[in-house]
Design an enzyme around this catalytic site. Structure first.
Site, mmCIF file in Angstrom:
data_model
loop_
_atom_site.group_PDB
_atom_site.id
_atom_site.type_symbol
_atom_site.label_atom_id
_atom_site.label_comp_id
_atom_site.label_asym_id
_atom_site.label_seq_id
_atom_site.Cartn_x
_atom_site.Cartn_y
_atom_site.Cartn_z
ATOM 1 N N ASN A 103 -24.853 -22.706 25.178
ATOM 2 C CA ASN A 103 -23.493 -23.877 24.562
ATOM 3 C C ASN A 103 -23.396 -23.635 23.167
ATOM 4 O O ASN A 103 -22.724 -22.862 22.475
ATOM 5 C CB ASN A 103 -23.611 -25.213 25.131
ATOM 6 C CG ASN A 103 -22.530 -26.022 24.930
ATOM 7 O OD1 ASN A 103 -22.058 -25.977 23.675
ATOM 8 N ND2 ASN A 103 -22.024 -26.698 25.751
ATOM 9 N N MET A 129 -18.591 -24.219 27.761
ATOM 10 C CA MET A 129 -17.777 -24.822 26.841
ATOM 11 C C MET A 129 -17.341 -26.146 26.881
ATOM 12 O O MET A 129 -16.720 -26.443 28.082
ATOM 13 C CB MET A 129 -16.746 -23.903 26.471
ATOM 14 C CG MET A 129 -15.931 -23.255 27.669
ATOM 15 S SD MET A 129 -14.871 -21.873 27.225
ATOM 16 C CE MET A 129 -13.423 -22.729 26.701
ATOM 17 N N ASP A 130 -17.491 -27.115 26.212
ATOM 18 C CA ASP A 130 -17.178 -28.432 26.509
ATOM 19 C C ASP A 130 -15.698 -28.618 25.487
ATOM 20 O O ASP A 130 -15.792 -28.319 24.169
ATOM 21 C CB ASP A 130 -18.361 -29.309 25.675
ATOM 22 C CG ASP A 130 -19.164 -29.109 26.429
ATOM 23 O OD1 ASP A 130 -19.498 -28.988 27.664
ATOM 24 O OD2 ASP A 130 -20.601 -29.262 25.724
ATOM 25 N N VAL A 131 -14.805 -29.040 26.148
ATOM 26 C CA VAL A 131 -13.497 -29.199 25.445
ATOM 27 C C VAL A 131 -12.676 -30.536 25.445
ATOM 28 O O VAL A 131 -13.161 -31.339 26.498
ATOM 29 C CB VAL A 131 -12.412 -28.164 26.332
ATOM 30 C CG1 VAL A 131 -10.986 -28.113 25.720
ATOM 31 C CG2 VAL A 131 -13.056 -26.775 26.606
ATOM 32 N N TYR A 142 -15.693 -28.110 21.466
ATOM 33 C CA TYR A 142 -16.689 -28.960 20.683
ATOM 34 C C TYR A 142 -18.141 -28.282 21.032
ATOM 35 O O TYR A 142 -18.281 -27.512 22.241
ATOM 36 C CB TYR A 142 -16.600 -30.369 21.169
ATOM 37 C CG TYR A 142 -15.676 -31.241 20.388
ATOM 38 C CD1 TYR A 142 -15.890 -31.890 19.544
ATOM 39 C CD2 TYR A 142 -14.381 -30.791 20.863
ATOM 40 C CE1 TYR A 142 -15.082 -33.003 19.067
ATOM 41 C CE2 TYR A 142 -13.285 -31.797 20.305
ATOM 42 C CZ TYR A 142 -13.469 -32.581 19.299
ATOM 43 O OH TYR A 142 -12.635 -33.195 18.723
#
Length: 253
Positions: A103, A129-131, A142
């Site tokens: 990540n 992927m953190d959105v 993010y």
């Protein structure tokens, strides 16, 4: 095996399983080894474990815990959390982890991702992927457990990761995580339409119908969830569960 993979995602913190909402307010919900044993009985095809404290604590994976989990698991599982070197990736595979999930390091050190792909092959390297999307604004990726902005939109980021040779993406909605309001269909549609590699949606599933809705409206190859497989009822009693294969087959067909 189902065409659309349905994957339980379990969060690790300080050696225990936790659950939160929108990447905050995490509470202890159980022992990871016990959860693995229950999912064995449920005949789950695969699991994902994410250590959400590793990056915050600036440490690598807990290889001893992971080795114990791998020795109990009848199914393949992927692991993410604090993975930032190729040596760590190699060690994960040596103890029985099937896929390494990267990540924060994917954003900070693209060369590491490229090297990991060379060493392990695309199919074994996953980028998570953190959105997040503000009320008035655009989607943004993010890192650092949803604390740090990258100034990149998810489509641009996804294409970058595909160019690095990554074999799969997990697209997680920070806004939807733990809410039970369903997946962010627009987000998953944007990303899965933009890349040729498999995309797994995560964040927001509150019932099995949410799985079907996301599959029917997007090109994702898999759907992951935490609360759906850990909690039961409106009071969120802890109950490790998983739909029967026949139920999922009917749902997607």
């Amino acid at each position: 095996m189902l065409r659309t993979r349905v994957i339980p995602v379990l969060l690790l913190q300080e050696g225990g399983l936790v659950k939160g909402q929108q990447f905050k307010n995490h509470k202890y919900v159980g022992d990871p080894i016990n959860a693995v044993k229950i999912f064995n009985e449920k005949e789950v095809d695969e699991l994902v474990f994410l250590d959400i404290s590793a990056t915050d604590e600036n440490r690598g994976p807990d290889f001893y815990l992971l080795a114990d989990m791998a020795s109990e698991a009848f199914m393949p599982f992927a692991y993410g959390g604090g993975v930032k070197t190729v040596k760590q990736v190699e060690r994960l595979f040596s103890i029985g982890v099937e896929k390494a999930i990267i990540n924060t390091a994917a954003f900070l050190d693209p060369n590491m991702v490229k090297e990991a792909v060379k060493v392990a092959g695309s199919q074994s390297i996953v980028v998570s992927m953190d959105v997040k999307k503000p009320l008035f604004g655009s989607y943004e990726v993010y890192v650092n457990n949803g604390k740090a902005k990258t100034k990149l939109d998810p489509v641009t980021y996804a294409k970058k990761m595909q160019d690095y040779g990554v074999g799969e993406l997990i697209v997680s909605s920070i806004d939807r995580e733990g809410t039970g309001k369903g997946y962010d269909i627009k987000l998953l549609e944007m990303v899965s339409d933009a890349v040729a590699i498999p995309v797994v949606g995560l964040g927001g599933a509150g019932c099995v119908q949410d799985l079907a809705d996301a599959k029917n409206q997007t090109a994702v190859s898999g759907l992951a969830a935490g609360d759906l497989f850990v909690f039961h009822g409106k009071h969120k009693a802890v109950l490790i569960t998983y739909p029967k294969y026949s139920e999922l087959e009917k749902l997607f067909n």
